[in-house]
Design an enzyme around this catalytic site. Sequence first.
Site, mmCIF file in Angstrom:
data_model
loop_
_atom_site.group_PDB
_atom_site.id
_atom_site.type_symbol
_atom_site.label_atom_id
_atom_site.label_comp_id
_atom_site.label_asym_id
_atom_site.label_seq_id
_atom_site.Cartn_x
_atom_site.Cartn_y
_atom_site.Cartn_z
ATOM 1 N N THR A 16 -69.005 46.537 54.362
ATOM 2 C CA THR A 16 -67.730 46.879 54.687
ATOM 3 C C THR A 16 -67.818 48.436 55.482
ATOM 4 O O THR A 16 -69.035 48.819 55.088
ATOM 5 C CB THR A 16 -66.493 46.958 53.789
ATOM 6 O OG1 THR A 16 -66.575 47.854 52.833
ATOM 7 C CG2 THR A 16 -66.462 45.590 53.119
ATOM 8 N N CYS A 17 -66.713 49.092 55.893
ATOM 9 C CA CYS A 17 -66.909 50.577 56.183
ATOM 10 C C CYS A 17 -67.174 51.389 55.007
ATOM 11 O O CYS A 17 -67.817 52.564 55.191
ATOM 12 C CB CYS A 17 -65.996 50.841 56.851
ATOM 13 S SG CYS A 17 -64.246 50.871 56.022
ATOM 14 N N ASN A 18 -66.978 50.922 53.418
ATOM 15 C CA ASN A 18 -67.028 51.852 52.531
ATOM 16 C C ASN A 18 -67.904 51.251 51.443
ATOM 17 O O ASN A 18 -68.146 51.782 50.341
ATOM 18 C CB ASN A 18 -65.551 51.824 51.852
ATOM 19 C CG ASN A 18 -64.858 52.696 52.889
ATOM 20 O OD1 ASN A 18 -65.143 54.073 52.843
ATOM 21 N ND2 ASN A 18 -63.376 52.310 53.138
ATOM 22 N N SER A 53 -61.733 49.851 45.839
ATOM 23 C CA SER A 53 -61.756 50.353 47.241
ATOM 24 C C SER A 53 -61.212 51.801 47.177
ATOM 25 O O SER A 53 -60.645 52.302 46.120
ATOM 26 C CB SER A 53 -60.525 49.321 47.878
ATOM 27 O OG SER A 53 -60.838 47.873 47.997
ATOM 28 N N GLU A 111 -55.978 47.721 48.572
ATOM 29 C CA GLU A 111 -55.788 47.206 50.065
ATOM 30 C C GLU A 111 -56.177 46.065 50.028
ATOM 31 O O GLU A 111 -57.082 45.516 49.257
ATOM 32 C CB GLU A 111 -56.697 48.389 50.922
ATOM 33 C CG GLU A 111 -58.157 48.507 50.193
ATOM 34 C CD GLU A 111 -59.077 47.300 51.198
ATOM 35 O OE1 GLU A 111 -58.747 46.810 51.862
ATOM 36 O OE2 GLU A 111 -60.410 47.612 50.926
ATOM 37 N N ALA A 127 -58.461 46.238 69.531
ATOM 38 C CA ALA A 127 -57.463 45.618 69.198
ATOM 39 C C ALA A 127 -57.597 44.356 68.066
ATOM 40 O O ALA A 127 -57.044 43.526 68.230
ATOM 41 C CB ALA A 127 -56.542 45.071 70.338
#
EC number: 1.2.1.70
Length: 437
Positions: free
Chosen positions: A46-48, A97, A102, A178
């Site tokens: 993931t982004c983290n 997280s 989240e 989007a």
Amino acid sequence: MEIGCITISHKNAKVEEIEKIWLTVKPRLEDVISKCSFSEYAYIFTCNRFEIYLVGENLKSCLQDIAEELGITGKAEIFVGESCLRHLLRVASGIESMIVGEEQILGQVRQCFNLCREGGQAGEVLERVFGKAVQVGRRVRRETAISKGSVSIGSAAVEVAERVLGTLKGKKALLVGAGEMGTLVAKAIAGKEVEAVLIANRTYEKAEELAKRIGGVAVKFDKLVDYLKVCDVVISATSAPHAVITRGDVERAMRERSQKLLIIDIALPRDVDESVAQLDGVELLTIDDLRRISEENLARRREEIAKVEGIIEEELEQLKLLLKDISARDAIAAMYSLAERFVGEEVEELYAKLNARYGVSEDVKEILNDFANSLIKKFLREPTVRLREAARKDEFHVIESIKYVFGDGNGRVSEGKDAKVEEGKPEVDVQRSKAES
């Protein structure tokens, strides 16, 4: 058999570091982990966070070697055995997280695992482990308030924009992307009394669809520069593999505006050229700048975290028992397989003798088979119970001895035995049910 993982996350690394490691590892993942003796693997990205999970032998030392090879020894965390299982349950529950509680992480865990399962990398053990993680994640959100009023990365970006600008009321916002993250941003910003929300996406129809849902306006992706000229805040969240907003784009826009421009890039890989931050009148923020929101969020949720941890420890005990039963099952299968092979041969020989002497019908063979299967089950019932007990007591030398004596258990397993061995097996589905989709 043991399970282990190596993880690098927002706790010890910046987003660009995690991204760089992922881009380095992705094309040669199996080569990177080949130094380990493993039978299954899965990963989460993931982004983290970026995490690799392995099922195998002597994992701690080889995971340390992987960390050294990737140059992340000081930043990576390694978990083996129970600590690895606990870590995954914490991740799926949202308490690891950056934005505590989240909900996006649960879907990401499920999605990453399903990709590995479909690719043949993940097998039965990881399916049970990740299945339990998803179950726990759902239970935590159902039974605690960990996600109540929680912020996603998307809504945290909107909150940061509000703080920087003082208010979003009467402002014009441009949302680039989007998809899933863009939708979260759109929902969060729609309630802020903005003057307008412009939505740009490479597929214009997707931008139109999202715009209708929140009362925004879809705009053409190739006209981004025109909208950079008139908007107060830009939040970019595409899944493009390269920058979609360049320094040149922003420079052209800034020539025709007098007010400051706030750009928040929450994409991974980055959507906005890093050098944009050097331009006068432009403030560029990234996911790393959302950490202060994370710290405030953590303080508000400390009481709920304790409840979540209680659920995790309860579910962890069940998972450990399940995995121990799996480790015993191969030995149990070996006993039944060998017994059935020999009994099958003996039944055929006995039936041939009875038929030759008394001319018996085929019905007699069925009676002999029923008798033999009943005898096997009764004879091996106690050893089966003992093997399960040995597994639960971590007496794995007993299990290995049985496997050595009876073979590898590749023979057919009868229905009677299968029902015995599989009794109590929970139904675990990593994929989202139709009712939840």
